[in-house]
Design a protein around this motif. Sequence first.
Motif: not given
Length: 785
Positions: A379-400
């Motif tokens: 689950r790629i996360v670029h912005k704070l707004d998209h944090l809901d996309q991260v679901q239980e069990g996902d691998v969260m990928v972000t810049e920092m």
Amino acid sequence: MAVLLLEDVDADDVGTVGGKAASLGELIGAGLPVPPGFAVTAGTYRTFIEEAGIDDELFEAVDVDPEDSAALREAEERAEELILGTPFPEPVREEILDRYRAMGEDGEEAFVAVRSSATAEDLPDSSFAGQQETFLNVREEDLLRRVKECWASLFTQRAIYYRQQRGFPHSEVDIAVVVQRMVDAEKSGVMFTSHPSTGEPQVTIEAAWGLGEAVVSGTVSPDNYVYDRERGAVDQVTVADKKVEMVKDAETGETVQLDVEEERRHERVLSDAEIGDLVELGERVESHYGAPQDVEWAIYDGEIYMLQSRPITTIREDAGGEAGADEAGTGGETPRKSTAGDASSGQPGAASVPNGGEEEDVLVDGLGASPGVVSGAVRIVHKLDHLDQVQEGDVMVTEMTMPDMVPAMKRAAGIVTDEGGMTSHAAIISRELGVPAVVGTGNGTRVLEDGQQVTLDGDKGTIRAGESESAEPGEEFEPVEAARPETPVKPMTATEVKVNVSIPEAAERAAATGADGVGLLRIEHMVLSLGKTPEKYIADHGARAYQDELIEGVRRVADEFYPRPVRVRTIDAPTDEFRELEGGEGEPAEHNPMLGWRGIRRSLDKPEPFRQELAAFARLYDMGYDNLEVMFPLVNDAADVAGITAHMREAGIDPETHRWGVMVETPASALQIEELANAGIDFASFGTNDLTQYTLAVDRNNEHVADRFDELHPAVLRLIGDTIETCRELGVDTSICGQAGSKPEMVEFLVEKGVSSISANIDAVRDVQHEVKRTEQRLLLDSVR
Ligand code: PEP
Ligand code: MG
């Protein structure tokens, strides 16, 4: 009746006496010996405000616009004034004091703890209800005021804000108060009701003279008793040389350390009969909760008391024992899949591609920052707004990662970042959450694709395509504690082994390690997660509300560890982190924030938020948290220390009577250690993350130079070694709280040099305890050979 004895209430009485009193009553009802006490009922608070006729005025005063911070502040003050300024009705006053006096013995006043006990079950988070007050070592002269202060805690700005926002009427919330005797133990210790790794029916008891503080903090080597519950017999007795004991000073209520007389030093603390009684108690606690327990107990005047009981969190799920491993002690987090491993051994820059046919599968590599192997969807996360996309069990990928991402980080099975080193936000927080992580990949957000199935290896620092055999998705995750070596009790070491905490939510996991205290409690996360700079927060909500936020976070940790010491550090966030927050527009643009306006230099330059931090700590001392020690970051010299002590005094924290110290994070502070010692510090703690970056001129957060970031570099070790030597001569304690304290080589070096304590990451505490013990024993052997 204004008060009810704890023994007369049970779990059904939450509405009358609040949750805390009800659960203590429940334990007493289950036949467990809990120190005596009583509850000032919720009805008493109600009658108090109604009979005095302050109820209407009170509810009107707090009926304010929750977004108007000045009005909120005024409402809190007015409510406090009304409650504290109204005298108790005489019969209530008498009843409370009579009950209190009945707890005294031999004409001596009892020392009691006074705590609020929330009744508002309909509030999802009682901390919002403000019902969190605790006062320790209270005696008659303060008792009634403390009870009222617990009542007034219903009307903190936060509590008012919360209820106003949700339309929850203030008039419907009640509060009870628990008054409980503090036990003045003659002997005390800890007990595991079952084997802490395997869950087998074997009880282990540690016991020493005096207050339990000595055992829990590791100040004394306790006797050790092992009891086989199946055979019903004591299996092993190891009598230790108990040189000191902690006792309560009858005058001040403070704990003092005394030498034990010669004949009692080698005497067995517990008789077989007492062991039998303790085991019986242990079995009852275990069956009451349905899970093995870690119990703190005390014996006073021939009676055993249970001071605390928590589930043992270290029992392996595959260990045949009946215990479920994920108990309240893990904070109810989702158990994680984990392989045995240690983030501390992951050398920065050494994230190699594994040998064998796996190379072609490796999509991305970086630094193995938090151990464990997991599979999941990217689950790629670029912005704070998209944090809901991260679901239980996902691998969260972000810049920092950022403080606001922590809820998403908790849901994630694994975390990958483009930027950052082993001491970055992502690395520190993922270790504390027990979530496997790979940081500083450089290109994770570009190479990995949303939805792609990957396997993250937090030991090797790799992300491979597909699912791994050892990390099937959907399979029950194992708790991260499973990675710990089997050991019945923590090894007793002369050098204290503590733990680092950066998010209050990790307090329980941290305490479950058996660490001797918290060597570094960072407050940056608590502050940055408010979403506003401290200046902006104070402008919008008032200084008191800012203090309340800090108190709530720090107290969660201080409570969990009490009486073990907790070193809380004043803020040290660089300007680029403040810039991200509301109110951060005014932060100076710095070319190199790491070398810029941060740490104590910022606090002394612009003391307003700093004053509020100290005021919050002063309030915590006032509440009885005498286990707090304040630590200051990025200090260079005695001039900094002079500024610090002036501010401490101004905040009402006497530097002569409270333990406080500084971080040694710059070569300047190491070279100036004698001057710092003469300026009055009690301890110096090596912040090797910064000390390494400033000694080697290697940015700690820059993945391009991560292979140059070497905390074991001879130059860094020389600064540390010389500082310890000087501190030992001058009677100043030394410690380490940088990431390197989790590395075996550093641990060995520090113990050889004579460091007083070592503070490690949660996942490394057990290994560090063993490494310290091994080194101490080798030094002892060397000395006699
Ligand atoms: C350090 O510098 O080693 C340290 C512990 O402080 P921080 O990582 O918060 O800068
Ligand atoms: Mg630092």
